[in-house]
Design a protein around this motif. Structure first.
Motif, PDB file in Angstrom:
ATOM      1  N   TYR A 157      36.783  44.071  34.797  1.00 57.97           N
ATOM      2  CA  TYR A 157      35.734  43.579  33.890  1.00 57.97           C
ATOM      3  C   TYR A 157      36.155  42.280  33.204  1.00 57.97           C
ATOM      4  O   TYR A 157      35.328  41.392  32.962  1.00 57.97           O
ATOM      5  CB  TYR A 157      35.399  44.644  32.849  1.00 57.97           C
ATOM      6  N   ASP A 158      37.446  42.161  32.917  1.00 55.39           N
ATOM      7  CA  ASP A 158      37.945  40.962  32.241  1.00 55.39           C
ATOM      8  C   ASP A 158      37.736  39.708  33.074  1.00 55.39           C
ATOM      9  O   ASP A 158      37.504  38.623  32.534  1.00 55.39           O
ATOM     10  CB  ASP A 158      39.438  41.130  31.928  1.00 55.39           C
ATOM     11  N   LYS A 159      37.781  39.832  34.395  1.00 52.93           N
ATOM     12  CA  LYS A 159      37.637  38.676  35.279  1.00 52.93           C
ATOM     13  C   LYS A 159      36.221  38.511  35.826  1.00 52.93           C
ATOM     14  O   LYS A 159      35.970  37.591  36.614  1.00 52.93           O
ATOM     15  CB  LYS A 159      38.617  38.789  36.450  1.00 52.93           C
ATOM     16  N   LEU A 160      35.292  39.374  35.403  1.00 54.04           N
ATOM     17  CA  LEU A 160      33.916  39.252  35.876  1.00 54.04           C
ATOM     18  C   LEU A 160      33.292  37.945  35.402  1.00 54.04           C
ATOM     19  O   LEU A 160      33.391  37.591  34.230  1.00 54.04           O
ATOM     20  CB  LEU A 160      33.083  40.435  35.369  1.00 54.04           C
ATOM     21  N   GLY A 475      46.402  42.589  38.596  1.00 54.47           N
ATOM     22  CA  GLY A 475      45.055  42.522  38.055  1.00 54.47           C
ATOM     23  C   GLY A 475      44.033  43.231  38.921  1.00 54.47           C
ATOM     24  O   GLY A 475      44.283  44.318  39.455  1.00 54.47           O
ATOM     25  N   TYR A 476      42.870  42.583  39.084  1.00 56.96           N
ATOM     26  CA  TYR A 476      41.781  43.220  39.835  1.00 56.96           C
ATOM     27  C   TYR A 476      42.034  43.216  41.339  1.00 56.96           C
ATOM     28  O   TYR A 476      41.293  43.855  42.092  1.00 56.96           O
ATOM     29  CB  TYR A 476      40.448  42.540  39.529  1.00 56.96           C
ATOM     30  N   TYR A 477      43.051  42.523  41.804  1.00 60.85           N
ATOM     31  CA  TYR A 477      43.347  42.496  43.234  1.00 60.85           C
ATOM     32  C   TYR A 477      43.785  43.858  43.768  1.00 60.85           C
ATOM     33  O   TYR A 477      43.783  44.073  44.973  1.00 60.85           O
ATOM     34  CB  TYR A 477      44.433  41.471  43.543  1.00 60.85           C
ATOM     35  N   VAL A 478      44.190  44.770  42.882  1.00 59.68           N
ATOM     36  CA  VAL A 478      44.678  46.067  43.353  1.00 59.68           C
ATOM     37  C   VAL A 478      43.660  47.167  43.068  1.00 59.68           C
ATOM     38  O   VAL A 478      44.018  48.298  42.758  1.00 59.68           O
ATOM     39  CB  VAL A 478      46.058  46.418  42.749  1.00 59.68           C
ATOM     40  N   ALA A 479      42.378  46.831  43.205  1.00 57.87           N
ATOM     41  CA  ALA A 479      41.346  47.848  43.029  1.00 57.87           C
ATOM     42  C   ALA A 479      41.531  49.003  44.016  1.00 57.87           C
ATOM     43  O   ALA A 479      41.280  50.163  43.682  1.00 57.87           O
ATOM     44  CB  ALA A 479      39.969  47.226  43.200  1.00 57.87           C
ATOM     45  N   GLY A 480      41.980  48.700  45.240  1.00 58.23           N
ATOM     46  CA  GLY A 480      42.227  49.760  46.215  1.00 58.23           C
ATOM     47  C   GLY A 480      43.306  50.716  45.745  1.00 58.23           C
ATOM     48  O   GLY A 480      43.239  51.933  46.001  1.00 58.23           O
TER      49      GLY A 480
END
Length: 583
Positions: A157-160, A475-480
């Motif tokens: 959400y922070d990088k949206l 960060g968001y790169y590790v959503a998986g």
């Protein structure tokens, strides 16, 4: 006239010859869909002075990044083309991207002169750097915590980009893994922030020039944050993941535009990328802007962009998994047959009964890449769920066992490549990718439920714990990774249908179990005639008619005999679980 550069393949013998002659290595890494790569090779490296310096003083190596992701990961910059400068021993000295002929000549001369004057000192300093790195060790293994999912949610959400959707304020990639993770949080926890992430991003992408509304599918990325300046290449693996994002968003929100978009992606995969003879899928489509900026009539007058017809295991496995899902969600049974044909090609040509190989170009190459093993296991799991054929779990178990034997790291997790005693320089060091480990961990957890083998679950847990102390760095790169951790804490709804796999009642129960969006769902059909071992492990008993047994993890939640009963049971269980997750 200077002869053209005699490029060599990357292999241990090539580095051995460089070390023997004490010549630095010039490595050029390109991608088959990359226009700048072709320009570099056709202009800068065609310059006679460049060719003369290279032939006189370097060992030139040309690497295809898609065919050799192991080499690209160690020497690439993450953008293409990459020009990497290596010691004769195969250690990285420096990197560049595109250089025109004049800049390339200057760089060649500087590297040549520096190596001739100070080669031993350069070699010593690199060795000291790696020695200090080894002393530091890798990240400490930690315990998995529910808060880790919250951390990754906050990072997403922070990088949206609250105006255009997507993440960041520069170049925009779809990042479908983040959308997938966000959808899980919407469905499990009614997270409004993640609802905004999903709908804003998918809406803006779908409405932008990144979306090819004529041929279907999505281009690789946009050079501007509004999605309006696409680079026109299309990649199979990325589109397979985008297909899943739109399918699942359609299931959750009922948006018909998402359904149409998903159909377009599947149509592009099947009409453009699928080889009608083998049934397998090409790796990528070239990004020829003159073709893609035209409408349907204009495109009909042009030759379509070329394809990289190499069959990549991980990309085909992703295509198989998500075409199977599309077949179920969009009620297109013929798509399931196409997916199963591609799966049979992978098992016949890229799996030799021991190792999984990375790509096929008439024969198989590069065994033991972790990503290939993870996604092929997942494709076999998905195919078993969709068809009711539990025999497909046998190669999945064999691949998992082989991965644990060959790729497992001593302190948890899995290395990206096999150990090769012939390797030199940076290729001697095996890496642990958090994303590939997450993919393998999720596959192992699901396989553990289906095969009733708890040792797979233990290996999955250890792989996730190996990154529990440093996952925030990505960060968001590790959503998986976040999705896999979430599966650890939010046990799957496990639907086991006991009955003949092809009986109409079994087929309807299976179709119903797979038709709605349920995060972390696992579906299995156990045929008393074909699956006596698994049926025995399950502790379930066959009856006169097919029955669906529901559990959460291993906790029984009742049975259902009809599709209507099954839907009601699923809805009730998930409603209670969502309430608990919010409390």
């Amino acid at each position: 006239m200077t002869d053209p550069i005699r490029w060599r393949h990357y292999e241990p013998a090539t580095i051995a010859s460089a070390a023997r002659d004490d010549r630095p290595v010039l490595m050029v890494i390109t991608a088959p869909w990359c226009q700048f790569c072709r320009e570099l090779m056709a202009t800068s490296f065609a310059d006679p002075d460049v060719a003369r310096i290279v032939e006189a003083s370097f060992v030139p190596i040309h690497v295809d990044a898609e065919r050799r992701p192991d080499v690209n990961q160690r020497f690439g910059t993450g953008a293409w083309p990459t020009i990497a400068w290596l010691t004769p021993d195969g250690e990285l000295i420096a990197q560049d991207n595109f250089l025109d002929a004049a800049a390339l000549r200057s760089r060649l001369e500087r590297v040549r002169d520096a190596w001739q004057a100070d080669g031993q000192d350069i070699r010593r300093r690199i060795g000291e750097l790696w020695a200090r790195s080894a002393e530091g060790g890798g990240p400490e293994r930690g315990k998995l915590r529910r808060e880790m999912v919250d951390d990754i949610t906050a990072a997403i959400y922070d990088k949206l980009d609250h105006r255009h959707g997507g993440f960041g304020d520069g170049i925009k990639f779809p990042h479908p893994e983040a959308i997938d993770f966000a959808l899980v949080q919407v469905q499990k926890r009614d997270d409004e922030r993640m609802r905004q992430v999903v709908t804003l991003t998918l809406d803006r992408m779908m409405e932008s020039p990144l979306h090819d509304v004529v041929d279907g599918g999505f281009f690789r990325f946009s050079r501007t944050p509004d999605w309006h300046s696409p680079n026109y290449e299309k990649l199979l693996d990325q589109n397979a993941l985008v297909l899943r994002a739109y399918l699942e968003a359609h299931q959750v929100f009922g948006n018909e535009a998402y359904r149409r978009t998903a159909e377009g992606v599947a149509r592009w995969m099947l009409d453009v990328m699928r080889d009608p003879h083998s049934g397998a899928f090409a790796g990528s489509q070239d990004g020829e802007s003159d073709y893609f900026v035209g409408d349907a009539a204009e495109r009909a007058r042009r030759e379509p962009p070329s394809l990289d017809r190499t069959v990549y295991c991980h990309a085909n496995a992703l295509a198989i998994s998500n075409l199977l899902k599309a077949s179920a969600v969009l009620e297109r049974p013929e798509w399931r047959e196409h997916a199963m044909t591609a799966l049979r090609f992978l098992l016949d040509n890229l799996y030799d009964g021991r190792d999984v190989h990375h790509y096929w170009d008439g024969t198989y190459h590069l065994p033991g890449m972790l990503s290939d093993q993870a996604y092929l296991v997942r494709a076999l799991i998905d195919a078993s769920q969709q068809t009711g054929d539990s025999d497909l779990l046998l190669p999945a178990e064999a691949i998992a066992e082989r991965t644990i034997a060959q790729n497992k790291a001593p302190d948890g997790g899995f290395y990206d490549i096999l150990h090769d005693p012939r390797s030199r320089g940076s290729m001697r060091r095996r890496n642990r990718s958090i994303l590939d480990n997450a993919a393998m961990a999720e596959a192992l957890m699901r396989l553990s439920y289906l095969s009733r083998r708890p040792e797979f679950y233990a290996e999955a847990t250890a792989a996730l714990e190996a990154f529990a102390s440093n996952y925030r760095e990505f960060g968001y790169y590790v959503a998986g990774y976040g999705r896999a951790v979430d599966l650890f804490f939010y046990e799957p709804l496990f639907v086991t249908i006991v009955g003949p796999r092809e009986a109409p009642a079994s087929v309807e129960l299976r179709r119903t179990a797979l038709s709605t969006y349920v995060p972390s769902r696992v579906v299995q059909t156990l045929d008393p005639e074909h699956d006596p071992v698994l049926l025995g492990r399950s502790g379930l008993v066959a009856s006169d008619v097919p029955v669906a047994h529901l559990t959460v993890g291993n906790k029984p939640q009742g049975t259902a005999h009809t599709p209507e009963e099954l839907l009601q049971a699923i809805d009730s269980i998930e409603r209670d679980r969502r309430q608990s997750a919010r409390e």
